[in-house]
Scaffold this active site. Structure first.
Site, short mmCIF file in Angstrom:
data_model
loop_
_atom_site.label_atom_id
_atom_site.label_comp_id
_atom_site.label_asym_id
_atom_site.label_seq_id
_atom_site.Cartn_x
_atom_site.Cartn_y
_atom_site.Cartn_z
N CYS A 20 -9.70 -5.38 5.06
CA CYS A 20 -11.15 -5.56 5.08
C CYS A 20 -11.92 -4.38 4.50
O CYS A 20 -11.44 -3.25 4.51
CB CYS A 20 -11.67 -5.77 6.50
SG CYS A 20 -11.00 -7.20 7.33
N GLY A 50 -10.23 -6.43 0.02
CA GLY A 50 -10.02 -7.80 0.49
C GLY A 50 -10.60 -8.77 -0.50
O GLY A 50 -11.74 -8.60 -0.92
N ASN A 124 -13.29 -3.67 10.12
CA ASN A 124 -12.06 -3.35 9.37
C ASN A 124 -11.09 -2.70 10.34
O ASN A 124 -11.43 -1.69 10.96
CB ASN A 124 -12.41 -2.38 8.22
CG ASN A 124 -11.19 -1.85 7.49
OD1 ASN A 124 -11.23 -0.75 6.97
ND2 ASN A 124 -10.10 -2.60 7.44
N GLY A 125 -9.88 -3.26 10.45
CA GLY A 125 -8.87 -2.70 11.35
C GLY A 125 -8.31 -3.77 12.26
O GLY A 125 -8.75 -4.92 12.20
N CYS A 258 -5.30 6.76 8.35
CA CYS A 258 -4.20 6.09 7.65
C CYS A 258 -3.90 6.82 6.33
O CYS A 258 -4.71 6.81 5.40
CB CYS A 258 -4.59 4.65 7.35
SG CYS A 258 -3.42 3.82 6.26
N TYR A 264 -2.59 4.63 -1.65
CA TYR A 264 -2.73 3.39 -2.41
C TYR A 264 -4.04 2.63 -2.22
O TYR A 264 -4.62 2.15 -3.19
CB TYR A 264 -1.55 2.46 -2.06
CG TYR A 264 -1.65 1.07 -2.60
CD1 TYR A 264 -1.61 0.83 -3.97
CD2 TYR A 264 -1.80 -0.02 -1.75
CE1 TYR A 264 -1.73 -0.46 -4.48
CE2 TYR A 264 -1.91 -1.32 -2.25
CZ TYR A 264 -1.87 -1.53 -3.61
OH TYR A 264 -1.98 -2.79 -4.10
N CYS A 404 2.85 -1.93 9.97
CA CYS A 404 1.57 -1.36 10.41
C CYS A 404 0.89 -2.32 11.38
O CYS A 404 0.84 -3.51 11.13
CB CYS A 404 0.66 -1.15 9.19
SG CYS A 404 -0.98 -0.59 9.64
N CYS A 455 -2.10 9.28 10.39
CA CYS A 455 -1.10 8.35 10.90
C CYS A 455 -0.03 8.22 9.82
O CYS A 455 -0.34 8.04 8.65
CB CYS A 455 -1.74 6.98 11.15
SG CYS A 455 -0.52 5.71 11.56
S1 SF4 Z 1 1.14 2.58 10.04
FE1 SF4 Z 1 1.04 3.24 7.87
S2 SF4 Z 1 -0.32 1.78 6.89
FE2 SF4 Z 1 -0.66 1.60 9.13
S3 SF4 Z 1 -2.34 2.98 9.63
FE3 SF4 Z 1 -0.45 4.14 9.91
S4 SF4 Z 1 -0.11 5.11 7.89
FE4 SF4 Z 1 -1.60 3.48 7.58
#
Ligand code: SF4
Length: 476
Positions: A20, A50, A124-125, A258, A264, A404, A455
């Protein structure tokens, strides 16, 4: 029923998909801005986040008009549609859906009307306790019209013991867990909130005296707005006649942004935490070069996602950079069925090696990630058929071995090639002469986003919140 795939301009199917993008505008009474047009342009800039549905809801002195459609922004809205969307505030959304949920009822903004007033939500999320909360709400009589976890938030607001709608929203956000960068529009306010981990991006901008909220700063650039700052994890910002107010609504947790946004998803011209995304990707390429010991004649990117890191790699290694693969810009949205033969054809429709450049050469081929390995295998085969002497593959992320749960559509764990296979096995499978992934430490050292922590769960399996597949089945 077979799942349908769209061949989109920027994405091959063997990629993680963003789910999103959100955009909002609050025009001060002195500003005569066209909120619908600004939102249209902002969503256009966020289209990469999206492509299956787009929507804009405007608020004209407390009266909401919501228009949504199952298509690209430019196809959902024409001049006539935008002229009908007048008001002082707007919120917009673009969405990529997962299997079985490509329905208009799941398009956003989601507009609800309760005793507390009208509310438009763009999210978004993914919520990791969304399914559990939904069951709980259904047991208490709530009726859902979509499979969105955004609707969970709407029901929590309606049921909150707080009378004021913004207090009710704040209270509801304290109950949900997971990833959310959210824009809400009430009858008199525009509200933006980011989850306490800050998984997904969200930023504030200004255009004259009007406030703009967007997933990425590229949406500010297109309308000439100035990027003021990123919204902080756990922060809620309320914009109305009284001006702009901000507070933290929950516990402050370490930033878990993230890292794939930098690898990407985010657009290269966006700035996150003060770091330009393109420059971060080039630095990731330089770091990959420092971690690689392969002799090659040419560095070739997989277009277009591998270009920035290939540029950085070439600069650091001194190996010449060449665009050895042509990307067909005019593929558009080719509707195709996901049989294996068609997947193979899809790569050929989209990418073609340039024989005169690669023939007889040792190629160092760079891409941002490998998810299932299907595309990499096809590309390497095409390169070899076109006469490449050797094809060594470099990847600008560590192996993606875990799914994810925070708003990206990865494959399930069993479909991720790195879940069960070593680097050597993946190298054999894709037919490369060697395969080098950047290290997680090297990746993180390459990104200089002020105060941001990351993350990295899809590489490490170390999830900041939630655990175990199956608990998380709702969507943004
Ligand atoms: S798991 Fe990977 S794709 Fe998902 S939020 Fe964490 S770093 Fe991003």
């Amino acid at each position: 029923m077979a799942r349908n795939y769209f061949c989109q301009d920027e994405n091959l199917i063997d990629k993680m998909e963003e789910e999103c993008g959100v955009f909002g505008v609050y025009a001060t009474s002195d500003d005569k801005v066209d909120v619908a047009n600004l939102t249209y342009l902002g969503l256009h800039a966020l289209q990469h986040r999206g492509q299956e549905s787009a929507g804009i809801c405007v608020n004209d002195k407390g009266e909401f008009t919501n228009r949504r459609g199952m298509d690209l922004v430019t196809n959902v809205f024409d001049e006539e549609a935008l002229e009908e969307l007048t008001g002082q505030m707007a919120v917009g959304h673009v969405r990529y859906s997962t299997t079985g949920s490509s329905l208009l009822s799941n398009a956003q903004p989601l507009v609800t009307n309760s005793i507390k007033g009208e509310l438009a939500l763009a999210h978004n999320g993914n919520l990791v306790n969304g399914l559990e909360m939904r069951k709980n709400l259904e047991q208490r009589g709530s009726i859902f019209h979509s499979t969105l976890d955004t609707e969970v938030i709407a029901h929590l607001v309606a049921r909150s013991f707080k009378d004021d709608i913004i207090e009710a929203l704040t209270h509801s956000l304290q109950k949900v867990k997971g990833a959310f960068s959210l824009i809400a529009m009430t009858e008199d306010s525009l509200v933006a909130a980011r989850d306490p981990h800050g998984f997904r991006p969200l930023a504030i901008g200004k255009l004259e005296d009007s406030y703009i909220i967007a997933s990425e700063t590229c949406a500010f650039d297109i309308i000439g707005a100035e990027h003021i700052r990123d919204i902080e994890p756990g922060e809620i910002v309320v914009i109305n006649e009284e001006g702009i107010k901000s507070k933290y609504y929950g516990e402050r947790t370490p930033y878990n942004f993230c890292v794939f946004e930098f690898i990407y998803f985010a657009r290269p011209d966006s700035v996150i935490g003060g770091q330009n995304v393109q420059l971060a990707r080039e630095e990731i390429g330089r770091q990959l070069a420092r971690e690689t010991d392969i002799e090659a004649d040419l560095v070739v990117p997989v277009p277009s996602s591998g270009i920035p890191s290939a540029l950085g790699f070439a600069e650091e290694s001194g190996v010449p950079y060449k665009k050895g693969i042509l990307r067909n810009r005019y593929v558009g949205r080719t509707f195709i069925q996901p049989t294996q033969e068609i997947r193979n054809l899809k790569v050929k429709i989209k990418l073609n090696p340039i024989k005169d450049i690669i023939e007889g050469k040792r190629i160092f081929l760079i891409d941002d990630s490998i998810v299932r390995g299907t595309t990499s295998k096809q590309i390497i085969r095409m390169m070899k058929e076109a006469g490449a002497k050797e094809v060594h593959m470099g990847i600008a992320s560590p192996p993606v071995a875990y799914p994810c749960y925070y708003g990206l559509d990865t494959s399930r764990r069993q479909e991720l090639i790195a879940a069960e296979n070593s680097v050597e096995e993946i190298c054999d499978h894709i037919g490369a002469d060697s395969l080098t992934y950047i290290s997680q430490e090297g990746l993180l050292a390459s990104i200089e986003a002020n105060g941001y922590g990351f993350c990295t769960a899809c590489f490490s399996g170390d999830y900041p919140i939630g655990e175990g597949e199956g608990k998380f089945s709702l969507e943004c």
